[in-house]
Design an enzyme around this catalytic site. Structure first.
Site, PDB file in Angstrom:
ATOM      1  N   ASN A   1      42.073  37.510  37.567  1.00 54.50           N
ATOM      2  CA  ASN A   1      41.830  37.215  38.719  1.00 54.50           C
ATOM      3  C   ASN A   1      40.318  37.119  39.116  1.00 54.50           C
ATOM      4  OD1 ASN A   1      41.676  39.801  38.836  1.00 54.50           O
ATOM      5  ND2 ASN A   1      43.300  40.214  40.386  1.00 54.50           N
TER       6      ASN A   1
ATOM      7  N   THR B   1      45.602  39.997  45.585  1.00 51.54           N
ATOM      8  CA  THR B   1      45.367  40.588  44.004  1.00 51.54           C
ATOM      9  C   THR B   1      45.922  39.222  43.014  1.00 51.54           C
ATOM     10  OG1 THR B   1      45.604  42.813  44.691  1.00 51.54           O
ATOM     11  CG2 THR B   1      46.117  42.469  42.384  1.00 51.54           C
TER      12      THR B   1
ATOM     13  N   GLU C   1      32.738  53.794  43.924  1.00 52.40           N
ATOM     14  CA  GLU C   1      32.362  52.903  42.756  1.00 52.40           C
ATOM     15  C   GLU C   1      30.972  52.497  42.778  1.00 52.40           C
ATOM     16  OE1 GLU C   1      34.982  49.620  44.102  1.00 52.40           O
ATOM     17  OE2 GLU C   1      36.831  50.674  43.651  1.00 52.40           O
TER      18      GLU C   1
ATOM     19  N   TYR D   1      39.291  52.754  37.306  1.00 48.78           N
ATOM     20  CA  TYR D   1      40.553  52.416  37.727  1.00 48.78           C
ATOM     21  C   TYR D   1      41.412  53.752  37.600  1.00 48.78           C
ATOM     22  CZ  TYR D   1      39.649  47.202  37.714  1.00 48.78           C
ATOM     23  OH  TYR D   1      39.305  46.025  38.011  1.00 48.78           O
TER      24      TYR D   1
ATOM     25  N   LYS E   1      34.536  39.777  36.924  1.00 49.51           N
ATOM     26  CA  LYS E   1      35.277  40.126  35.761  1.00 49.51           C
ATOM     27  C   LYS E   1      34.922  39.251  34.520  1.00 49.51           C
ATOM     28  CE  LYS E   1      38.717  42.376  38.361  1.00 49.51           C
ATOM     29  NZ  LYS E   1      40.376  42.331  38.715  1.00 49.51           N
TER      30      LYS E   1
ATOM     31  N   ARG F   1      37.402  41.431  51.112  1.00 54.54           N
ATOM     32  CA  ARG F   1      38.710  41.338  50.653  1.00 54.54           C
ATOM     33  C   ARG F   1      39.269  40.006  50.982  1.00 54.54           C
ATOM     34  NH1 ARG F   1      40.352  44.755  46.958  1.00 54.54           N
ATOM     35  NH2 ARG F   1      42.498  44.800  47.457  1.00 54.54           N
TER      36      ARG F   1
ATOM     37  N   HIS G   1      36.556  41.788  41.277  1.00 57.63           N
ATOM     38  CA  HIS G   1      37.174  42.888  41.914  1.00 57.63           C
ATOM     39  C   HIS G   1      36.073  43.096  43.079  1.00 57.63           C
ATOM     40  CE1 HIS G   1      37.420  46.997  42.792  1.00 57.63           C
ATOM     41  NE2 HIS G   1      36.445  47.305  42.788  1.00 57.63           N
TER      42      HIS G   1
END
Ligand code: RTP
Length: 155
Positions: free
Chosen positions: A119, A98, A133, A56, A16, A92, A122
Site C-alpha cells: 500500500n 489501510t 516514530e 511495528y 514504502k 491520514r 505509511h
C-alpha cells in the site's frame, strides 16, 4: 507555545519499498507540498529488520507481522517528516484507508495501489506515535527548522 506545539504537529511518513520501486516518491512529495505542509526531514534508507520490528511493535501479534517486516525491508524506503497545522489527521485522509480497496479515488492509496500488503505509504496515526516514530528514524540534527517564504499565504 503549548497551543502551537499541539496543533502544529510533525508527522512521520515513509514511502514504502513498492512506492520507491514504482517511482512514486516525487508524486507523493508533490501532494504534501501542494497541500501546504512543510518538509522538515527526509532520507532514502534501507531499514533493518530490527528497526522495523520496533516500528511495528504494536502489530507484533498480527498474522501479517512477519510478512510486513519482510516487505518493508525488501528495498530502500524514503523516510520523511512533515510539519503543519493538524498534519497527522489531514495526512491520514490524504493517504486513504489501510486497504486500498476501501480508499477513495483522490487519496494516495486510492489512486496508486490495489493490495493491503503493497500500500505504498505509511503515515503516523497519532501525534504521540509520530513523536515515537520520528525519534526512531531520525536524529535530532537531521530535522530542520526553516522559514518558508510562502507560509504567510497558508496561515
Ligand atoms: P501504516 O501503519 O503502514 O500507515 O498503515 P495503517 O496504520 O493504515 O495500518 P496498520 O493496521 O497499522 O497496518 C500496518 C501495515 O500492515 C500491513 N497490513 N497488512 N491484512 C493484512 O495483510 C495487512 N493488514 C495490514 C499494511 O501494509 C499496513 O499499512
Amino acid at each position: 507555545i503549548i497551543l502551537c506545539l499541539t496543533i502544529f504537529a510533525n508527522v512521520f511518513k515513509t514511502v514504502k519499498p513498492d512506492g520507491v520501486q514504482r517511482k512514486l516518491v516525487g508524486e507523493i512529495i508533490r501532494r504534501f507540498e501542494r497541500k501546504g505542509f512543510k518538509l522538515v526531514g527526509m532520507k532514502l534508507l534501507q531499514a533493518s529488520e530490527e528497526q522495523l520490528r520496533q516500528h511495528y511493535w504494536d502489530l507484533r501479534e498480527k498474522p501479517f507481522y512477519n510478512g510486513l517486516v519482510k516487505y518493508m525491508s525488501s528495498g530502500p524506503i524514503v523516510a520523511m517528516v512533515w510539519q503543519g497545522l493538524d498534519v497527522v489527521k489531514t495526512a491520514r485522509k490524504m493517504l486513504g484507508e489501510t486497504n486500498p480497496a476501501d480508499s477513495l479515488p483522490g487519496t494516495i492509496r486510492g489512486d496508486y495501489c490495489v493490495e493491503v500488503g503493497r500500500n505504498v505509504i505509511h503515515g503516523s496515526d497519532s501525534v504521540q506515535s509520530a513523536q515515537r516514530e520520528i525519534s526512531l528514524w531520525f536524529k535530532h540534527d537531521e530535522l530542520f527548522c526553516w522559514e518558508e517564504c510562502s507560509e504567510h499565504w497558508i496561515y
